[in-house]
Design a protein around this motif. Structure first.
Motif, PDB file in Angstrom:
ATOM      1  N   TRP A   1     -42.341 -49.581   0.251  1.00 24.82           N
ATOM      2  CA  TRP A   1     -43.630 -49.210  -0.332  1.00 24.82           C
ATOM      3  C   TRP A   1     -44.504 -50.445  -0.535  1.00 24.82           C
ATOM      4  CZ3 TRP A   1     -45.914 -50.376  -5.110  1.00 24.82           C
ATOM      5  CH2 TRP A   1     -47.061 -49.619  -5.425  1.00 24.82           C
ATOM      6  N   ASN A   2     -43.905 -51.540  -1.015  1.00 25.98           N
ATOM      7  CA  ASN A   2     -44.652 -52.784  -1.190  1.00 25.98           C
ATOM      8  C   ASN A   2     -45.111 -53.357   0.143  1.00 25.98           C
ATOM      9  OD1 ASN A   2     -44.890 -53.755  -4.058  1.00 25.98           O
ATOM     10  ND2 ASN A   2     -42.708 -53.295  -4.018  1.00 25.98           N
ATOM     11  N   ALA A   3     -44.269 -53.229   1.180  1.00 23.78           N
ATOM     12  CA  ALA A   3     -44.641 -53.716   2.503  1.00 23.78           C
ATOM     13  C   ALA A   3     -45.824 -52.924   3.053  1.00 23.78           C
ATOM     14  CB  ALA A   3     -43.453 -53.608   3.452  1.00 23.78           C
ATOM     15  N   GLN A   4     -45.787 -51.608   2.832  1.00 21.70           N
ATOM     16  CA  GLN A   4     -46.892 -50.766   3.284  1.00 21.70           C
ATOM     17  C   GLN A   4     -48.177 -51.135   2.559  1.00 21.70           C
ATOM     18  OE1 GLN A   4     -47.034 -46.521   2.089  1.00 21.70           O
ATOM     19  NE2 GLN A   4     -47.020 -46.065   4.278  1.00 21.70           N
ATOM     20  N   LEU A   5     -48.072 -51.386   1.271  1.00 23.47           N
ATOM     21  CA  LEU A   5     -49.241 -51.772   0.486  1.00 23.47           C
ATOM     22  C   LEU A   5     -49.784 -53.122   0.935  1.00 23.47           C
ATOM     23  CD1 LEU A   5     -51.064 -51.072  -1.919  1.00 23.47           C
ATOM     24  CD2 LEU A   5     -49.443 -52.281  -3.393  1.00 23.47           C
ATOM     25  N   ALA A   6     -48.863 -54.077   1.208  1.00 27.58           N
ATOM     26  CA  ALA A   6     -49.291 -55.392   1.672  1.00 27.58           C
ATOM     27  C   ALA A   6     -49.956 -55.300   3.033  1.00 27.58           C
ATOM     28  CB  ALA A   6     -48.090 -56.330   1.729  1.00 27.58           C
ATOM     29  N   ALA A   7     -49.432 -54.433   3.902  1.00 33.70           N
ATOM     30  CA  ALA A   7     -50.021 -54.262   5.222  1.00 33.70           C
ATOM     31  C   ALA A   7     -51.427 -53.691   5.122  1.00 33.70           C
ATOM     32  CB  ALA A   7     -49.137 -53.349   6.070  1.00 33.70           C
ATOM     33  N   ALA A   8     -51.618 -52.749   4.205  1.00 31.35           N
ATOM     34  CA  ALA A   8     -52.945 -52.153   4.031  1.00 31.35           C
ATOM     35  C   ALA A   8     -53.948 -53.187   3.528  1.00 31.35           C
ATOM     36  CB  ALA A   8     -52.860 -50.981   3.066  1.00 31.35           C
ATOM     37  N   GLU A   9     -53.502 -54.038   2.637  1.00 22.67           N
ATOM     38  CA  GLU A   9     -54.398 -55.050   2.095  1.00 22.67           C
ATOM     39  C   GLU A   9     -54.690 -56.159   3.092  1.00 22.67           C
ATOM     40  OE1 GLU A   9     -52.480 -56.361  -1.433  1.00 22.67           O
ATOM     41  OE2 GLU A   9     -53.162 -54.647  -2.643  1.00 22.67           O
ATOM     42  N   ALA A  10     -53.745 -56.410   4.015  1.00 21.61           N
ATOM     43  CA  ALA A  10     -53.910 -57.490   4.991  1.00 21.61           C
ATOM     44  C   ALA A  10     -54.497 -56.993   6.311  1.00 21.61           C
ATOM     45  CB  ALA A  10     -52.568 -58.168   5.256  1.00 21.61           C
ATOM     46  N   ASP A  11     -54.790 -55.686   6.394  1.00 19.38           N
ATOM     47  CA  ASP A  11     -55.307 -55.091   7.630  1.00 19.38           C
ATOM     48  C   ASP A  11     -54.367 -55.330   8.798  1.00 19.38           C
ATOM     49  OD1 ASP A  11     -57.597 -54.102   6.390  1.00 19.38           O
ATOM     50  OD2 ASP A  11     -58.673 -55.999   6.661  1.00 19.38           O
ATOM     51  N   GLU A  12     -53.095 -55.344   8.553  1.00 24.57           N
ATOM     52  CA  GLU A  12     -52.088 -55.474   9.600  1.00 24.57           C
ATOM     53  C   GLU A  12     -51.106 -54.316   9.451  1.00 24.57           C
ATOM     54  OE1 GLU A  12     -50.197 -59.269   9.535  1.00 24.57           O
ATOM     55  OE2 GLU A  12     -52.004 -60.311   8.890  1.00 24.57           O
ATOM     56  N   GLU A  13     -50.330 -54.065  10.515  1.00 21.36           N
ATOM     57  CA  GLU A  13     -49.302 -53.034  10.414  1.00 21.36           C
ATOM     58  C   GLU A  13     -48.278 -53.417   9.356  1.00 21.36           C
ATOM     59  OE1 GLU A  13     -47.339 -51.634  13.806  1.00 21.36           O
ATOM     60  OE2 GLU A  13     -49.160 -51.080  14.868  1.00 21.36           O
ATOM     61  N   VAL A  14     -47.653 -54.578   9.523  1.00 21.33           N
ATOM     62  CA  VAL A  14     -46.692 -55.099   8.575  1.00 21.33           C
ATOM     63  C   VAL A  14     -46.790 -56.610   8.606  1.00 21.33           C
ATOM     64  CG1 VAL A  14     -44.259 -55.254   7.905  1.00 21.33           C
ATOM     65  CG2 VAL A  14     -45.116 -53.158   8.947  1.00 21.33           C
ATOM     66  N   PRO A  15     -46.935 -57.276   7.462  1.00 18.99           N
ATOM     67  CA  PRO A  15     -46.948 -58.740   7.455  1.00 18.99           C
ATOM     68  C   PRO A  15     -45.677 -59.268   8.125  1.00 18.99           C
ATOM     69  CG  PRO A  15     -47.583 -57.865   5.318  1.00 18.99           C
ATOM     70  CD  PRO A  15     -47.124 -56.696   6.133  1.00 18.99           C
ATOM     71  N   PRO A  16     -45.763 -60.389   8.837  1.00 19.38           N
ATOM     72  CA  PRO A  16     -44.607 -60.934   9.568  1.00 19.38           C
ATOM     73  C   PRO A  16     -43.366 -61.097   8.713  1.00 19.38           C
ATOM     74  CG  PRO A  16     -46.607 -62.097  10.155  1.00 19.38           C
ATOM     75  CD  PRO A  16     -46.974 -61.197   9.032  1.00 19.38           C
ATOM     76  N   GLU A  17     -43.528 -61.512   7.468  1.00 22.05           N
ATOM     77  CA  GLU A  17     -42.357 -61.741   6.612  1.00 22.05           C
ATOM     78  C   GLU A  17     -41.658 -60.459   6.180  1.00 22.05           C
ATOM     79  OE1 GLU A  17     -46.065 -61.808   3.999  1.00 22.05           O
ATOM     80  OE2 GLU A  17     -45.431 -62.503   5.976  1.00 22.05           O
ATOM     81  N   LEU A  18     -42.289 -59.309   6.440  1.00 23.81           N
ATOM     82  CA  LEU A  18     -41.706 -58.036   6.033  1.00 23.81           C
ATOM     83  C   LEU A  18     -41.297 -57.169   7.221  1.00 23.81           C
ATOM     84  CD1 LEU A  18     -44.187 -57.126   3.142  1.00 23.81           C
ATOM     85  CD2 LEU A  18     -41.959 -58.216   2.940  1.00 23.81           C
ATOM     86  N   GLU A  19     -41.228 -57.752   8.417  1.00 31.17           N
ATOM     87  CA  GLU A  19     -40.948 -56.967   9.617  1.00 31.17           C
ATOM     88  C   GLU A  19     -39.535 -56.369   9.625  1.00 31.17           C
ATOM     89  OE1 GLU A  19     -41.741 -59.370  12.990  1.00 31.17           O
ATOM     90  OE2 GLU A  19     -43.925 -59.152  12.839  1.00 31.17           O
ATOM     91  N   GLN A  20     -38.614 -56.961   8.862  1.00 38.48           N
ATOM     92  CA  GLN A  20     -37.238 -56.477   8.864  1.00 38.48           C
ATOM     93  C   GLN A  20     -37.005 -55.307   7.918  1.00 38.48           C
ATOM     94  OE1 GLN A  20     -35.203 -57.757  11.132  1.00 38.48           O
ATOM     95  NE2 GLN A  20     -36.971 -59.001  11.739  1.00 38.48           N
ATOM     96  N   ILE A  21     -38.043 -54.915   7.215  1.00 38.03           N
ATOM     97  CA  ILE A  21     -37.885 -53.830   6.243  1.00 38.03           C
ATOM     98  C   ILE A  21     -37.906 -52.474   6.952  1.00 38.03           C
ATOM     99  CG2 ILE A  21     -38.985 -52.661   4.293  1.00 38.03           C
ATOM    100  CD1 ILE A  21     -39.885 -55.325   3.280  1.00 38.03           C
ATOM    101  N   ASP A  22     -36.979 -51.604   6.553  1.00 41.99           N
ATOM    102  CA  ASP A  22     -36.891 -50.263   7.126  1.00 41.99           C
ATOM    103  C   ASP A  22     -37.962 -49.374   6.505  1.00 41.99           C
ATOM    104  OD1 ASP A  22     -36.208 -47.857   8.239  1.00 41.99           O
ATOM    105  OD2 ASP A  22     -34.299 -47.645   7.156  1.00 41.99           O
ATOM    106  N   MET A  23     -38.997 -49.065   7.280  1.00 44.22           N
ATOM    107  CA  MET A  23     -40.098 -48.256   6.763  1.00 44.22           C
ATOM    108  C   MET A  23     -39.790 -46.756   6.807  1.00 44.22           C
ATOM    109  SD  MET A  23     -42.105 -50.679   5.956  1.00 44.22           S
ATOM    110  CE  MET A  23     -43.677 -49.895   5.584  1.00 44.22           C
ATOM    111  N   SER A  24     -38.680 -46.380   7.443  1.00 52.25           N
ATOM    112  CA  SER A  24     -38.359 -44.953   7.549  1.00 52.25           C
ATOM    113  C   SER A  24     -37.953 -44.347   6.197  1.00 52.25           C
ATOM    114  CB  SER A  24     -37.228 -44.737   8.559  1.00 52.25           C
ATOM    115  OG  SER A  24     -36.010 -45.311   8.098  1.00 52.25           O
TER     116      SER A  24
END
Length: 293
Positions: free
Chosen positions: A218-241
């Motif tokens: 959830w935090n990764a999704q929020l960070a991606a929305a704020e950064a206008d990116e799909e997922v910030p590079p440092e959070l790419e290993q997080i399971d979004m499913s």
């Protein structure tokens, strides 16, 4: 023949000892036990044999520590109890998920209900399962609905765990009343619904682990929305499913100190009967068959 001619009482079913009558009752549906009890006044007298043994104790006669609480000694009532407990077994075994359920496991559930009742707390079995148990009829699809107070919930959860069940899901409302039965607001008549399924042959995980993964995603999704990116590079290993409605409800539940599960409580990682995405009442009705709620 000559013996029975002079002793007609010996050819009556009441000539059987009470333990044998209990065995007979275990094969009868409650309406049949009622009909049987109307055939003789002997069924409506206390049983000196059964009054020394609680109906939830195993079949072999042995002393039980809570005999003094066993107020039902009427033979007909004892036979009806036996019919009901075996009826519950039969009902549960009609669902594939419960084919391995034993009579002793079901006795533990009923014993738990008795213990809670002794503390002025009720744990009630409701729904279509009770109709099947009482009438002897069988339905194709159903679940077991237990209603209990907040004080009884921890004990019931532990009982489910001891019997080999895990939590499948938690819903913040009952039925279609999403606004009325909310975890956060509205009249707290029924606070939430917990669903349990057999944990055999499915992968489980501690609820704290799953909720932690959900929170990170959830935090990764929020960070991606704020950064206008799909997922910030440092959070790419997080399971979004893990971002689905079921896990959201578990996360909300664990934040509630009055209702949260123990941290190590097993939860189905990918529940076979669960739904993803937003809440869908129709989908839930189709997939809840065979669960305990």
């Amino acid at each position: 023949t000559e013996y029975f001619k002079h002793s007609p009482s010996h050819c009556m079913i009441t000539s059987l000892n009470d333990s044998l009558l209990m065995v007979v009752a275990s094969y009868l549906d409650p309406p049949d036990v009622y009909s049987l009890a109307q055939t003789s006044k002997q069924f409506h007298k206390p049983s000196t044999e059964l009054s020394t043994r609680h109906f939830l104790s195993p079949s072999q006669p042995k002393p039980v520590e809570y005999l003094q609480n066993n107020t039902v000694t009427n033979l007909a009532s004892r036979l009806l109890q036996q019919s009901l407990i075996h009826g519950l077994t039969s009902v549960m075994q009609t669902v594939n998920a419960y084919t391995n359920v034993s009579i002793d496991e079901l006795r533990r559930i009923v014993k738990f209900q008795e213990n809670e009742l002794s503390m002025d707390r009720k744990v009630l079995l409701s729904g279509s399962a009770t109709v099947q148990i009482a009438t002897g009829k069988r339905f194709k699809e159903f679940d077991l609905d237990f209603f209990c107070s907040r004080q009884s919930a921890p004990g019931f959860r532990q009982l489910m765990r001891d019997l080999g069940y895990c939590c499948e899901s938690v819903l913040p409302h009952y039925g279609d009343h999403a606004d009325e039965y909310s975890l956060n607001e509205g009249p707290q008549i029924i606070h939430h619904v917990e669903t349990f399924i057999p944990s055999s042959n499915i992968e489980t995980v501690a609820i704290s682990t799953l909720v932690g993964e959900y929170y990170r995603a959830w935090n990764a999704q929020l960070a991606a929305a704020e950064a206008d990116e799909e997922v910030p590079p440092e959070l790419e290993q997080i399971d979004m499913s893990v971002l689905n409605y079921r896990n959201l409800c578990l996360h909300v539940m664990q934040r509630n100190s009055r209702h949260r599960f123990p941290r190590d409580y097993p939860v189905a990682l990918t529940p076979p009967n669960n739904f993803n995405g937003s809440d869908d009442t129709n989908t839930r009705k189709e997939t809840k068959n065979g669960s305990i709620q």
